[in-house]
Structure formats: structure tokens, C-alpha cells
Design an enzyme around this catalytic site. Structure first.
Site, PDB file in Angstrom:
ATOM      1  N   TYR A 199      27.522  41.006  34.211  1.00 54.25           N
ATOM      2  CA  TYR A 199      28.955  40.786  34.439  1.00 54.25           C
ATOM      3  C   TYR A 199      29.292  39.298  34.322  1.00 54.25           C
ATOM      4  O   TYR A 199      30.268  38.911  33.667  1.00 54.25           O
ATOM      5  CB  TYR A 199      29.298  41.314  35.833  1.00 54.25           C
ATOM      6  CG  TYR A 199      30.740  41.178  36.256  1.00 54.25           C
ATOM      7  CD1 TYR A 199      31.722  42.011  35.741  1.00 54.25           C
ATOM      8  CD2 TYR A 199      31.117  40.231  37.215  1.00 54.25           C
ATOM      9  CE1 TYR A 199      33.049  41.896  36.159  1.00 54.25           C
ATOM     10  CE2 TYR A 199      32.425  40.115  37.640  1.00 54.25           C
ATOM     11  CZ  TYR A 199      33.389  40.943  37.111  1.00 54.25           C
ATOM     12  OH  TYR A 199      34.697  40.835  37.529  1.00 54.25           O
ATOM     13  N   LYS A 221      31.835  37.565  31.754  1.00 55.59           N
ATOM     14  CA  LYS A 221      33.004  36.844  32.267  1.00 55.59           C
ATOM     15  C   LYS A 221      32.947  35.349  31.937  1.00 55.59           C
ATOM     16  O   LYS A 221      33.975  34.666  31.953  1.00 55.59           O
ATOM     17  CB  LYS A 221      33.142  37.060  33.781  1.00 55.59           C
ATOM     18  CG  LYS A 221      33.582  38.480  34.157  1.00 55.59           C
ATOM     19  CD  LYS A 221      34.895  38.871  33.517  1.00 55.59           C
ATOM     20  CE  LYS A 221      35.569  40.053  34.202  1.00 55.59           C
ATOM     21  NZ  LYS A 221      36.748  40.528  33.443  1.00 55.59           N
ATOM     22  N   SER A 245      36.213  35.938  36.090  1.00 56.42           N
ATOM     23  CA  SER A 245      35.860  36.118  37.504  1.00 56.42           C
ATOM     24  C   SER A 245      35.157  34.862  37.995  1.00 56.42           C
ATOM     25  O   SER A 245      34.542  34.120  37.215  1.00 56.42           O
ATOM     26  CB  SER A 245      34.915  37.313  37.625  1.00 56.42           C
ATOM     27  OG  SER A 245      34.241  37.271  38.859  1.00 56.42           O
TER      28      SER A 245
END
Ligand SMILES: NC(=O)c1ccc[n+]([C@@H]2O[C@H](COP(=O)([O-])OP(=O)(O)OC[C@H]3O[C@@H](n4cnc5c(N)ncnc54)[C@H](O)[C@@H]3O)[C@@H](O)[C@H]2O)c1
Length: 277
Positions: A166, A170, A153
Site C-alpha cells: 500500500y 501511495k 496516504s
């Protein structure tokens, strides 16, 4: 004329919805046989049905990618049904946001587990299988290139407030991609990564009442993005809009086709030109 992925066997995590579903349909439309995975049985079965209705081949392997023994079962499903393993897409994932001072260990490990540990286990379980196929190909004098595509991401590349868990997961998958590209070159396998910007899926829909949740891995996780933030993001995207799941699947597809056989260890952004949030 043969389709680009005729006869290939592809296993795709989180392919019951969103980007993963589009990847499954795209690869199947090019002739690949698909193992569809999702946490939720109903969407996974529906995607298998869609592929078969269009004349393709697919089978479901439901369950959480974070569950013990999942990786081995996932790889075994491909071998049992299709006797091959050519493409692995590590796509399953979700977000569970909070600023660092309010983030629990549970939130932290949930993101590391789904975005890093699960791909690690799947690729670890796949290694001996791919090594075996690569040896047979080499002995037969065939050049067959296998493909791994991981999903990252823009948050993993540039950071995003409220997503330390997150973003760390990622970013980790980018390091995994680069390392395995070096380990698996001798297996004639390319390992690449696609980092998405804003793609319109369940995860990123505009939250109408601000309270939308999805049941993910036994927890009710808040989903959706508030409308003002979304409008700002869309204005910032050079192409002026969010991407569709089919457009996202297109970027994954680029790393699955023979034209990318000499590209490995790379991360490309599929973000409409957005380079930070
Ligand atoms: N949508 C975006 O804007 C965006 C941006 C950057 C990265 N991503 C990444 O793309 C990937 C796909 O996201 P999406 O937007 O299509 O979301 P989505 O919610 O539409 O689809 C994700 C699917 O993965 C499944 N899933 C979640 N956890 C799972 C688990 N533990 N085991 C098996 N399946 C699981 C869900 O049930 C769901 O069907 C994710 O890794 C996400 O982080 C999405």
C-alpha cells in the site's frame, strides 16, 4: 451568485462510499455534474440518487478501476452524458496488509494495480480528451483550468509497518502527480494530491470482533483496525481525533476550485496535523 463549480464535469473513482462519496456530494453541491464510480453497484446508484434528490446531476459508471477497458469507459461516460471533462479524482482504493515476509505477489500487485496502474490508465485515457478541450479553449481565448486530484496516504509519505504494498502504491501516486503536473501544464490542467491520515470510513473503523471483512475485487479483505492501535493513533493526532469523510472531501475540494488554479504538482496532508504513524 454562481456556485464554485457550476457546470463542471467531475469523474470520481470509488465514490460509492466513504471519502469518495463525500467528494461526490460536495462537488455536486457546488454545481458539478458527477460520474460516480464504484466496484459495487448498489452504493454507486445510491450516491447518484442522493445527488439527484438534492437537485444535482449524476450518473453511475460501475466496475473495478483495475478492469481492462475501464479507463476508456469511465472517460467516455463523462463525454456521452455531459460533453465535458473538467475534474478527475483518483480516489478508489483499499488496504491488504501483511509484513513483507508473509506478503504474496497477489497482495503486492493488487495494491500497485488499484493505487497506481488504475490512475495511470485513467489519466492516459483522459489526456487526448483534455488536450482537445484545451485547444478549443485556447483558440476561443478562454482560460479554463482543469483539475486532477490524486489520493495518497500518510503511509505513502512516511511508511507504515505491514503496508509495504500500500505504501509503495501511495508513494507512486505522488511521483505520478509531480510528473503529470509538468506534462499537463500546457493543457492548463493542475495535478495535485491529497495524502490522508486517519479518516473514519469503512477501511478504518474499529474492528469489534477482529474478523470484519469486505468483498473487494472478488476477495474477502480484512478491514478495520484494532481498538488499541486506533486509540494510540487518535492520541497522536495533534487535533486529537480522526477526520470525517466530509473533512477529507474538503481537502480535495480545495484543489478543484478556481482559487487553486495556480497550484500544481503539490501533495498536501489532510491528517489533523499527524506527520507519521
Ligand atoms: N480512511 C482512511 O483513513 C484513509 C487514509 C489514507 C488514505 N485513504 C485512501 O482514501 C481512499 C478512499 O478510502 P475510504 O477510506 O473512503 O474507503 P472506503 O472503503 O470507505 O471507500 C472506498 C470505496 O472505493 C471502492 N473501491 C475499492 N476498490 C475499488 C476498485 N478496484 N474499483 C472501484 N472502486 C473501488 C470501494 O468499493 C469503496 O466504496 C482510498 O484510496 C484509501 O486508500 C484512506
Amino acid at each position: 451568485m454562481l456556485s464554485k463549480l457550476e457546470g463542471k464535469v467531475a469523474i470520481i473513482t470509488g465514490s460509492g462510499r466513504g471519502i469518495g462519496r463525500s467528494i461526490a456530494l460536495k462537488l455536486a453541491s457546488e454545481g458539478a455534474r458527477i460520474v460516480v464510480n464504484d466496484l459495487d453497484e448498489e452504493p454507486a446508484t445510491a450516491v447518484v440518487g442522493e445527488i439527484r434528490a438534492a437537485g444535482g446531476e449524476a450518473v453511475a459508471c460501475t466496475g473495478s478501476v483495475t478492469a481492462a477497458g475501464f479507463a476508456e469507459r469511465f472517460v467516455a461516460t463523462a463525454l456521452e452524458h455531459y460533453e465535458g471533462l473538467d475534474i478527475i479524482v483518483n480516489n478508489a482504493g483499499y488496504t491488504w496488509d501483511n509484513v513483507i515476509q508473509k506478503m504474496t505477489d497477489e497482495q503486492w500487485y493488487a495494491m500497485i494495480d488499484v493505487h497506481m496502474t488504475a490512475p495511470f490508465r485513467i489519466l492516459r485515457a483522459a489526456q487526448p480528451v483534455i488536450r482537445g478541450f484545451a485547444r478549443v479553449d485556447a483558440e476561443a481565448g478562454r482560460r479554463v483550468v482543469r483539475k486532477v486530484v490524486n489520493v495518497s496516504s500518510i503511509a505513502g509519505l512516511y511508511g507504515n509497518p505491514g503496508q509495504v504494498n500500500y505504501a509503495a502504491g501511495k508513494a507512486g501516486i505522488v511521483g505520478m502527480t509531480k510528473t503529470l503536473a509538468k506534462e499537463w501544464g500546457r493543457l492548463a490542467t493542475t495535478v495535485n494530491c491529497v495524502a490522508f491520515g486517519y479518516i473514519k470510513t469503512r477501511l478504518s473503523v474499529v474492528a469489534t470482533d477482529g474478523n470484519a471483512t469486505a468483498r473487494i475485487e472478488g476477495r474477502d479483505i480484512k478491514i478495520g483496525v484494532n481498538p488499541e492501535l486506533m486509540a494510540t493513533v487518535e492520541r497522536t493526532v495533534p487535533l486529537g481525533r480522526g477526520g470525517s469523510p466530509d473533512e477529507a472531501a474538503g481537502a480535495i475540494y480545495l484543489f478543484c476550485i478556481p482559487e487553486s488554479d495556480y497550484v500544481s504538482g503539490q501533495t498536501i496532508m489532510c491528517s489533523g496535523g499527524l506527520t507519521g504513524i
